[in-house]
Design an enzyme around this catalytic site. Structure first.
Site, mmCIF file in Angstrom:
data_model
loop_
_atom_site.group_PDB
_atom_site.id
_atom_site.type_symbol
_atom_site.label_atom_id
_atom_site.label_comp_id
_atom_site.label_asym_id
_atom_site.label_seq_id
_atom_site.Cartn_x
_atom_site.Cartn_y
_atom_site.Cartn_z
ATOM 1 N N LYS A 1 13.788 39.408 28.043
ATOM 2 C CA LYS A 1 13.264 39.331 29.416
ATOM 3 C C LYS A 1 13.465 40.658 30.105
ATOM 4 C CE LYS A 1 13.901 34.457 30.375
ATOM 5 N NZ LYS A 1 15.027 33.854 29.657
ATOM 6 N N SER B 1 24.695 43.873 26.246
ATOM 7 C CA SER B 1 25.030 42.631 25.554
ATOM 8 C C SER B 1 25.636 42.881 24.181
ATOM 9 C CB SER B 1 23.769 41.786 25.385
ATOM 10 O OG SER B 1 24.065 40.641 24.613
ATOM 11 N N ALA B 2 26.615 42.056 23.849
ATOM 12 C CA ALA B 2 27.219 42.096 22.506
ATOM 13 C C ALA B 2 26.193 41.755 21.433
ATOM 14 C CB ALA B 2 28.397 41.125 22.449
ATOM 15 N N ASP B 3 25.070 41.158 21.838
ATOM 16 C CA ASP B 3 24.023 40.820 20.847
ATOM 17 C C ASP B 3 23.566 42.061 20.075
ATOM 18 O OD1 ASP B 3 24.150 38.282 21.927
ATOM 19 O OD2 ASP B 3 22.151 38.334 22.846
ATOM 20 N N VAL C 1 23.468 34.493 20.944
ATOM 21 C CA VAL C 1 22.861 35.124 19.757
ATOM 22 C C VAL C 1 23.972 35.717 18.891
ATOM 23 C CG1 VAL C 1 21.406 37.055 18.992
ATOM 24 C CG2 VAL C 1 20.620 35.533 20.830
ATOM 25 N N ASP D 1 26.882 47.469 31.311
ATOM 26 C CA ASP D 1 26.603 46.091 30.899
ATOM 27 C C ASP D 1 25.560 46.071 29.778
ATOM 28 O OD1 ASP D 1 26.226 43.425 30.585
ATOM 29 O OD2 ASP D 1 25.790 42.989 32.692
ATOM 30 N N GLU E 1 20.669 28.545 18.203
ATOM 31 C CA GLU E 1 21.835 28.751 19.078
ATOM 32 C C GLU E 1 22.037 27.584 20.049
ATOM 33 O OE1 GLU E 1 21.746 31.159 22.616
ATOM 34 O OE2 GLU E 1 19.886 32.096 21.984
ATOM 35 N N LYS F 1 30.470 29.777 27.598
ATOM 36 C CA LYS F 1 29.561 30.612 26.817
ATOM 37 C C LYS F 1 30.427 31.451 25.883
ATOM 38 C CE LYS F 1 26.753 34.635 27.891
ATOM 39 N NZ LYS F 1 26.377 35.498 29.015
HETATM 40 N N1 PSU Z 1 18.215 35.784 27.236
HETATM 41 C C1 PSU Z 1 17.323 34.802 27.406
HETATM 42 N N2 PSU Z 1 17.736 33.531 27.235
HETATM 43 C C2 PSU Z 1 19.030 33.234 26.860
HETATM 44 C C3 PSU Z 1 19.950 34.285 26.670
HETATM 45 C C4 PSU Z 1 19.509 35.543 26.868
HETATM 46 O O1 PSU Z 1 16.182 35.064 27.736
HETATM 47 O O2 PSU Z 1 19.366 32.055 26.720
HETATM 48 C C5 PSU Z 1 21.347 33.963 26.241
HETATM 49 C C6 PSU Z 1 21.471 34.090 24.719
HETATM 50 O O3 PSU Z 1 22.421 33.158 24.252
HETATM 51 C C7 PSU Z 1 21.996 35.496 24.563
HETATM 52 C C8 PSU Z 1 22.930 35.588 25.751
HETATM 53 O O4 PSU Z 1 22.654 35.732 23.333
HETATM 54 O O5 PSU Z 1 22.256 34.921 26.794
HETATM 55 C C9 PSU Z 1 23.252 37.016 26.122
HETATM 56 O O6 PSU Z 1 24.219 37.044 27.115
HETATM 57 P P1 PSU Z 1 24.876 38.431 27.570
HETATM 58 O O7 PSU Z 1 23.787 39.212 28.218
HETATM 59 O O8 PSU Z 1 25.962 38.069 28.506
HETATM 60 O O9 PSU Z 1 25.367 39.088 26.310
HETATM 61 MN MN MN Z 2 26.911 41.551 29.803
#
Ligand code: PSU
Ligand code: MN
Length: 303
Positions: A160, A141-143, A107, A139, A25, A87
Site C-alpha cells: 500500500k 518493516s521487518a518483512d 509476513v 520505520d 498469515e 501482532k
Molecule cells: N500491509 C497490508 N496489510 C497487512 C499488513 C501490511 O496492506 O495486513 C500486515 C502484514 O502482516 C505485514 C505487517 O507483515 O502488517 C507489517 O507490519 P509492520 O509494518 O509493522 O512491519
Molecule cells: Mn514499523
C-alpha cells in the site's frame, strides 16, 4: 523438527510426500479485516488453495506453539479476538513461546514458521516496507529483512502506498530480493494496479515463477522472492480516492504520535474506515487472486 512447532497432520503429510502447500498469515485475519468478514475470507482463501491443487497452511502462534495449519475453529478464534491478539514479528516469537501466549503472524513470522515446516510458497495481501519519512523515523518493516534471509516466495498485491514504494524497492534491491511483477512491469500498489515504479522482472505464468524460485533455492541463496500480483481490474480502486485516504491517515497518525508496531495497523484501519466497504471488498478479492496464483505456483514447483 523444531520442538516449538506443530504442523497439522494434513500439512505434514503433504510436505512429506512432496505435494504443494501454501502458507497464509494470521495478522491479516486478526488485524487486517473486521469480524466476521476476516473469518469468512480466511476460510474461502483455504478453499481456493484446495481448488487449485494445493494444501493450505494458515500460520499462527497459539498458546506458545508455532502452528502450521489451523483448524476452522482456530481461525474463528483468531478472527473473533481480532486486535486483542498480539501482532507477532521476529522479535516477539521467543517471548510468546516462552510465555505460552498467542500471536498473529505477520509476513515476517509467517515466513519463519513456513520455512521451519518446509513450506516454500506463501500468499498474502500486502507486505510491510519502508514507511514514508523513514529517513528520520527509521520505520522499516521487518518483512524486508525477512525476505532477504528466509527462502520463502511471498505472493502479494504489492504494497500500500501508506509506504514509500520507491524506497521499499531500493531496500529490496540492496538486500538482494528479486521483485517479480506477475503479468506486469510495474509494481502494483495493493488497491491499484499501478504505482509508477518498475519491478525487476515480469513473469507471465506460474511455471515461470516456480522455475525462478526453484533455481534461486538450488543456487543455495538464503533469501526469498517477492511476487507482486496486481489486483483484478474490476476490483481496483480509483487512485484519487485511495491517495486522499492515505494522506489523511498518515496526517492523523503523526498528530496522534503513533509509532512502532502500532503504525501499520493504525494506518490500515484508518484507510479502511475512510474508504468504507469498497476497500474491504477490494482487499478480499486481491487476497483470493493471490491465493490462486500461489497455489498454481506451488503445483508447478512440486511437479
Ligand atoms: N500491509 C497490508 N496489510 C497487512 C499488513 C501490511 O496492506 O495486513 C500486515 C502484514 O502482516 C505485514 C505487517 O507483515 O502488517 C507489517 O507490519 P509492520 O509494518 O509493522 O512491519
Ligand atoms: Mn514499523
Amino acid at each position: 523438527m523444531n520442538k516449538f512447532l506443530d504442523v497439522n497432520p494434513e500439512v505434514a503429510a503433504a510436505i512429506a510426500q512432496g505435494k504443494p502447500v501454501v502458507a497464509l498469515e494470521s495478522t491479516i485475519i486478526s488485524h487486517g479485516m473486521p469480524y466476521p468478514q476476516n473469518v469468512e475470507t480466511a476460510l474461502n482463501v483455504e478453499k481456493i488453495i484446495r481448488d487449485n491443487g494445493a494444501v493450505p497452511a494458515t500460520i499462527a502462534v497459539i498458546g506458545g506453539r508455532l502452528k502450521a495449519g489451523l483448524t476452522p475453529e482456530e481461525i474463528e478464534y483468531f478472527g473473533k479476538k481480532g486486535q486483542d491478539i498480539a501482532k507477532a514479528s521476529r522479535r516477539d516469537l521467543a517471548v510468546l513461546c516462552a510465555r505460552g501466549e498467542d500471536g498473529a503472524t505477520t509476513v515476517t513470522t509467517t515466513m519463519i514458521i513456513a520455512h521451519m515446516a518446509g513450506i516454500k510458497i506463501f500468499a498474502t495481501g500486502g507486505i510491510g516496507g519502508v514507511h514514508r519519512g523513514a529517513e528520520t523515523t527509521m520505520d522499516i518493516s521487518a518483512d524486508l529483512e525477512e525476505l532477504s534471509q528466509t527462502p520463502v516466495m511471498v505472493v502479494c498485491a504489492g504494497a500500500k502506498s501508506i509506504l514509500d514504494l520507491g524506497l521499499t524497492l531500493e531496500y529490496l534491491e540492496t538486500k538482494g530480493v528479486p521483485v517479480v511483477g506477475y503479468g506486469t512491469e510495474e509494481l502494483p500498489a495493493f488497491y491499484t494496479q499501478k504505482s509508477g515504479f518498475k519491478v525487476d522482472y515480469r513473469m507471465d505464468s506460474p511455471a515461470q515463477l516456480a522455475a525462478a524460485f526453484k533455481t534461486q533455492n538450488e543456487l543455495g541463496f538464503k533469501g526469498g522472492m517477492l511476487v507482486a500480483n496486481p489486483i483484478p481490474d474490476e476490483y481496483a480502486m480509483p487512485f484519487e480516492v485511495i491517495t486522499k485516504a492515505i494522506e489523511t491517515a498518515i496526517a492523523e497518525s503523526k498528530a496522534k504520535g503513533i509509532h512502532g508496531k502500532e503504525t501499520t495497523p493504525f494506518l490500515l484501519a484508518k484507510v479502511a474506515e475512510l474508504t468504507g466497504g469498497n476497500s474491504l471488498a477490494s482487499n478480499i478479492q486481491l487476497v483470493y487472486n493471490n491465493a490462486k496464483l500461489a497455489a498454481q505456483t506451488a503445483v508447478e514447483y512440486f511437479k
